[in-house]
Design a protein around this motif. Structure first.
Motif, PDB file in Angstrom:
ATOM      1  N   ASP C  94      -3.169  -6.056  -5.499  1.00  8.23           N
ATOM      2  CA  ASP C  94      -3.304  -6.626  -4.171  1.00  8.23           C
ATOM      3  C   ASP C  94      -4.632  -6.138  -3.576  1.00  8.23           C
ATOM      4  OD1 ASP C  94      -1.230  -7.642  -1.696  1.00  8.23           O
ATOM      5  OD2 ASP C  94      -3.060  -6.568  -1.154  1.00  8.23           O
ATOM      6  N   ARG C 285       2.338  -3.527   8.908  1.00 11.31           N
ATOM      7  CA  ARG C 285       2.090  -4.964   8.982  1.00 11.31           C
ATOM      8  C   ARG C 285       3.001  -5.742   8.031  1.00 11.31           C
ATOM      9  NH1 ARG C 285      -2.051  -8.009  11.843  1.00 11.31           N
ATOM     10  NH2 ARG C 285      -2.848  -8.838   9.883  1.00 11.31           N
ATOM     11  N   ARG C 286       3.038  -5.261   6.782  1.00 14.00           N
ATOM     12  CA  ARG C 286       3.836  -5.981   5.786  1.00 14.00           C
ATOM     13  C   ARG C 286       5.308  -5.970   6.152  1.00 14.00           C
ATOM     14  NH1 ARG C 286       1.066  -8.341   1.288  1.00 14.00           N
ATOM     15  NH2 ARG C 286      -1.014  -8.297   2.176  1.00 14.00           N
ATOM     16  N   PHE C 290       4.660  -9.385   8.526  1.00 16.57           N
ATOM     17  CA  PHE C 290       4.688 -10.393   7.459  1.00 16.57           C
ATOM     18  C   PHE C 290       6.036 -10.490   6.764  1.00 16.57           C
ATOM     19  CE2 PHE C 290      -0.124 -10.169   6.355  1.00 16.57           C
ATOM     20  CZ  PHE C 290      -0.409 -10.572   7.645  1.00 16.57           C
ATOM     21  N   ASP C 292       6.815  -8.953   4.270  1.00 23.11           N
ATOM     22  CA  ASP C 292       6.615  -8.801   2.816  1.00 23.11           C
ATOM     23  C   ASP C 292       7.121  -7.418   2.436  1.00 23.11           C
ATOM     24  OD1 ASP C 292       5.873  -8.744   0.224  1.00 23.11           O
ATOM     25  OD2 ASP C 292       3.710  -8.856   0.601  1.00 23.11           O
ATOM     26  N   ALA C 296       5.676  -3.542   1.054  1.00 21.96           N
ATOM     27  CA  ALA C 296       5.721  -2.451   2.029  1.00 21.96           C
ATOM     28  C   ALA C 296       6.413  -1.230   1.434  1.00 21.96           C
ATOM     29  CB  ALA C 296       6.456  -2.890   3.291  1.00 21.96           C
TER      30      ALA C 296
END
Lengths: 365, 323, 326
Positions: C94, C285-286, C290, C292, C296
């Motif tokens: 990533d 954030r993830r 998001f 996601d 994370a």
């Protein structure tokens, strides 16, 4: 107040035995001293009785109760620690009252008991001070007051005098004895100081490497030590030991070493015939310095040469070398003797001891 | 030498000279006098330099906070004026008024106090009990358990943020112990996960085991239960350590931003850090209000700090040095 | 020597009742002993339970859960399903994650180097010039009172392009246009470092000052007699004393700094163009924006493992240093 019985008590730390198969009965009201060099397990025995350590095996009975599985909080015994373990944030009064408050005694009774204990130990003047404001001797007395205030079944004392200076120690010794006399509480007292043991104990239990060596009244332990360890540990200077051989010739028993022969008189030395027969071979002859004297050269004593003189005022200790051994003899202070003199050492057969190869004293009483 | 470098301490300098001790005849020579004055000059210069450097960093440390006073007393638009007016012509308290009237500043402050005080009290309580057990009680498996707890000392809080959030959410859904007592957007849900740092247990264990064992044993023989020993003997003796740990936990907790941000984002349970952060808008920011809020928040802490600075310093060191 | 009963029988009457008490069968003895030992455990558990329950719920289980969920997808809002090593595979390619790891490492290295260097320098200045010691201690420590997010807010007024005091001064004095610290790379990262140094400097000064003041006086005296001066003496005397302290400080600083989040969130929110995004910012954030979660969690576990490895490394160095000294 209670009798204490230890039966085949064993305590091991890891694989090291600290207390090794000790059995002991302490009758109600007795003052018993546990005596031995450091690391002999005497403190461990005390802590086992208190419940601060759990026994590996064996049983402890206080009164008529098996206490092995009773919490130390409920054994109802008091302990005086070497460094007193006074609660530093509490006044003397609070310290002494602590065990009573713990027992939820009514307030007025606590006040009464504290002032009684304080009077007995003469600490009433500084009841409101903190422990850090007291001298060593005063702290000692506070610790004692805290111990007696709730009338425990038994007293345990772990070298309580060792942090005091010599003069204070003497004074406190007497105080402790009179306290015991007044209260009559069974007391177990741990020390490494044989003078303390001799003067205070009604009986002494001598320990060495976790094993019980001998139990008895002080004079008995001193006069008839059960083995070589007790013989040399009790008394300063210690008992003189001389190696030699025990032989039988005709009907007589002889102690023989180079340049010296001694006929062993069973009657005088109080040794059984069978014991002598078993001990034939290597033995040690033991005599205390005070039972020896310097004889003239014509006599039938141990021959030796004077090496050192130690006048201590009341006595004169003469160190004589006998072959490879050195022997201490106590003489009157004004004895005429000088270093290098050839002397012969005489002693009473009645005061001599014979130790067999397994170090036991052959003497009966 | 350290003494000699302190120009205000006359004796110190003389002592140093004593150590060198030149002969009397040498002392009167002109070269000696020159050397001595050069020596003193060098020292003075060093000291001057040292203090200039130190004062620069003092300004660096305190300046930014002191400067806040200016924007806090001006309206936000005037910040962008050029030339800047650092000392406002007409100081105004509008920013503070806005803070109290249009935001929930007081409620944030109250929540912060509940959050930090609750965390401190619960931490102290659980840490003292566990520390006592690890320091003084005998029980099978003691060392293994202590090792397990200690091994989590190095777990970064942020790494378990998400699963902790999930734990709080899931427990919150349980009957009886869940909502309204516990869960996301509850005080306990906010507080309890912040009380688990093994550092406190470790510190308490260390402090308690430095107390003489004899005290503990004497108390047991005096018939006191473990609870009574803890409250009557141990706690009074470790009071300073408790204060230190308490301040330490409080300081860490009230400054926490990440956990309250995820665990108590709702309006009713918002704490100061999250609240003030929310003042910084996506598009428009009332900078004056922000300055006022920052100042308002720092003033009480500073006052407390000035009174108890020794404890604060000890507390922050405790976390570091007591290991 | 003999431990036979005739010793305690000498001249003392034996209480028959008491002896009778001693007759416990070995089975009974063992039963009582184990019951007694169990009491230790129950007593201890009363003390341990409050902490251990919280510890399990909010530290031990979450660690395990994080590891478990790093092999799954979903599990937060969506249903969870097993994906094996997918997340971990994604973790390693990533590009955003690579970026935040680089950013964070850069931040950690720079911030720690600068703050430790300054702290040791200032601490020895204070130590050599004792007048005003307390004043410097208090003032330098002061910023630590501000929570990190307040620190970040405060520094807006220093670094803001339009009204930051730094730009105002340069504009006024030199007529420059000024620097958009927070809007550009790499100055945004430098700004974050400045804020963290501002907050942490006082703490580390006090830390090293305490260390310096623990240098035994005799050692310094001896060095003085040996004629060692200034920097030389500092290296010869103070450095060995500070060394274990230094490594220890390093452990703490690494753990703390790898978790950088608050000031990033406030000052730049990761920008510009991810230039200040950190690992924890990424996880946050993830996870919460998001959803996601797979990535994370694997990033969380990565952070956990990384921190632990670095810590162990430091302790290993510490242990080796100790061994060499003794």
């Amino acid at each position: 107040m209670a009798e204490v019985i230890l039966k085949r008590l064993v305590k091991t730390f890891g694989s090291v035995p600290a207390v090794d198969d000790v059995s002991l009965q302490i009758p109600d009201g007795e003052f018993l001293v546990l005596l031995g060099p450091s690391g002999c397990g005497k403190s461990t025995i005390l802590r086992l009785i208190a419940g601060l350590e759990d026994a590996t095996s064996g049983e402890i009975v206080i009164g008529d109760e098996l206490v092995n599985f009773i919490d130390p909080t409920r054994r109802n015994l008091a302990m005086v620690f070497q460094n007193y373990a006074l609660y530093p944030h509490m006044s003397v009064r609070k310290n002494v009252a602590f065990p009573l408050e713990t027992a939820k005694m009514p307030r007025h009774k606590i006040t009464e008991a504290v002032s009684k204990a304080a009077a007995m130990l003469e600490i009433d003047e500084f009841l409101d001070r903190l422990p850090e404001q007291l001298s060593g001797g005063q702290r000692q007395r506070v610790a004692l007051a805290r111990a007696i205030v709730r009338e425990p079944k038994i007293f345990l004392m772990d070298e309580p005098l060792s942090n005091l200076d010599a003069k204070l120690r003497l004074q406190t010794r007497i105080e402790l004895m009179s306290l015991h006399e007044r209260l009559g509480i069974t007391t177990i007292y741990v020390t490494h100081d044989q003078i303390e043991a001799m003067t205070m104990g009604q009986r002494i239990a001598v320990l060495h490497e976790g094993r019980l060596q001998q139990v008895g009244p002080p004079t008995e332990v001193y006069d008839v030590p059960a083995n070589k360890f007790v013989a040399t540990f009790m008394g300063a200077p210690p008992m003189n030991l001389m190696d030699g051989e025990l032989q039988q010739s005709d009907a007589n028993w002889m102690f023989i070493r180079e340049g010296y022969r001694l006929q062993v008189d069973q009657e005088q030395m109080r040794i059984a015939q069978s014991a002598l027969a078993n001990a034939v071979g290597e033995v040690s002859l033991g005599v205390r310095p005070e039972d020896m004297r310097l004889g003239d050269l014509g006599s039938n004593g141990l021959p030796g040469i004077v090496r050192f003189l130690e006048p201590i005022g009341s006595d004169l200790y003469v160190t004589v070398s006998v072959e490879s051994h050195s022997v201490q003899v106590r003489m009157p202070p004004k004895t005429k003797v000088s270093i290098g003199d050839k002397v012969k050492i005489e002693f009473d057969l009645g005061k001599a001891h014979l130790f067999d190869s397994s170090q036991n004293n052959l003497r009966l009483s | 030498m350290f003494l000699a470098f302190r120009p205000w301490k006359k004796e110190g300098k003389l002592n140093y000279m004593d150590a060198v001790r030149p002969k009397e005849s040498l002392k009167s020579s002109p070269s000696y006098a020159r050397g001595k004055s050069r020596y003193i000059f060098a020292n003075r210069f060093r000291a001057l330099f040292a203090y200039l450097v130190l004062l620069f960093f003092v300004a660096f440390a305190v300046g930014p906070v002191l400067y806040l006073i200016s924007p806090a007393l001006r309206d936000s638009i005037s910040l962008f004026d050029y030339p800047p007016k650092i000392i406002p012509d007409e100081p105004t308290l509008d920013n503070f008024r806005f803070l109290f009237d249009s935001t929930r500043y007081l409620s944030w402050a109250l929540n912060t106090i509940i959050y930090a005080a609750g965390t401190t009290i619960i931490s102290l309580f659980t840490n003292v009990l566990a520390g006592y057990a690890f320091a003084r009680l005998q029980f099978p498996g003691r060392n293994l358990l202590f090792f397990l707890v200690l091994s989590t000392l190095m777990v970064p809080v942020a790494a378990v943020l998400a699963p902790t959030y999930l734990m709080v959410r899931e427990i919150g859904e349980l009957p009886i112990i869940g909502r309204p007592f516990f869960g996301l957007d509850t005080y306990l849900g906010l507080i309890l996960p912040c009380t688990v740092s093994p550092l406190g247990v470790f510190m308490m264990r260390q402090f308690i085991s430095t107390l003489p064992v004899g005290l503990y044993e004497a108390a047991r023989l005096d018939g006191a239960s473990e609870w009574r020993i803890l409250f009557k003997i141990v706690l009074p003796l470790i009071k300073p350590a408790l204060v230190v740990l308490g301040i330490f936990v409080f300081m860490i907790t009230w400054a926490n931003f990440l956990w309250p941000l995820v665990a108590a984002s709702g309006d009713d349970y918002r704490v100061l850090t999250v609240g003030i952060a929310s003042l910084k808008g996506q598009f428009v920011t009332h900078w004056g209000v922000l300055a006022a809020a920052s100042l308002m928040t720092l003033i009480p802490v500073t006052i407390v700090f000035l009174f108890f600075q020794k404890w604060f310093v000890q507390a922050s060191m405790a976390g570091a040095l007591k290991q | 020597m003999s431990k036979s009963p005739d010793y305690f029988n000498s001249g003392v009457p034996t209480g028959q009742e008491a002896w009778a008490k001693l007759e416990l069968s070995s089975q009974e003895y063992r039963k009582n002993a184990s019951r007694y030992r169990l009491r230790y455990l129950t007593r201890a558990s009363g003390f341990l339970a409050p902490y251990m329950i919280l510890w399990l719920a909010f530290l031990a289980i979450p660690v395990g859960w994080a590891i478990f969920l790093s092999f799954n997808d979903g599990g937060v809002l969506d249903p969870r399903y097993w994906v094996g090593f997918d997340n971990w595979a994604r973790t390693f390619d990533d590009s955003e994650l690579t970026q935040v790891v680089i950013n964070t490492s850069l931040f950690v290295v720079l911030a720690i180097t600068i703050v430790f260097g300054l702290a040791i320098f200032l601490a020895s200045l204070i130590n050599n010039h004792r007048r005003g010691e307390n004043f410097f201690k208090v003032t330098l420590y002061f910023p630590l009172l501000a929570p990190p997010i307040l620190g970040a807010m405060i520094w807006h007024f220093m670094l803001h392009f339009d009204f930051g005091i730094v730009n105002l001064i340069t504009r006024g004095l030199f007529g420059w246009e000024g620097v958009n610290f927070l809007g550009k790379n790499p100055t945004a990262l430098f700004a974050i470092i400045a804020v963290e140094i501002w907050r942490g400097l006082g703490f580390w000064v006090l830390f090293y000052l305490a260390g310096l003041q623990s240098v035994p006086g005799e050692l310094l005296e001896a060095a003085k007699l040996d004629g060692a001066r200034g920097l030389r003496r500092f290296i010869r005397i103070s450095v060995p004393v500070l060394r274990p302290l230094f490594l220890f400080a390093l452990v703490i600083a690494i753990i703390m700094n790898f978790q950088l989040f608050d000031s990033v969130k406030i000052l730049t929110d990761g920008g510009p163009r991810m230039g200040t995004a950190t690992i924890v910012w990424f996880i946050y954030r993830r996870m919460f924006a998001f959803q996601d979660t797979g990535l994370a969690f694997s990033a969380s576990v990565g952070l956990l493992i990384g921190t632990m490895l670095l810590t162990l490394l430091c302790f290993w160095l510490l242990g080796r240093g100790r061994k060499r000294e003794s």
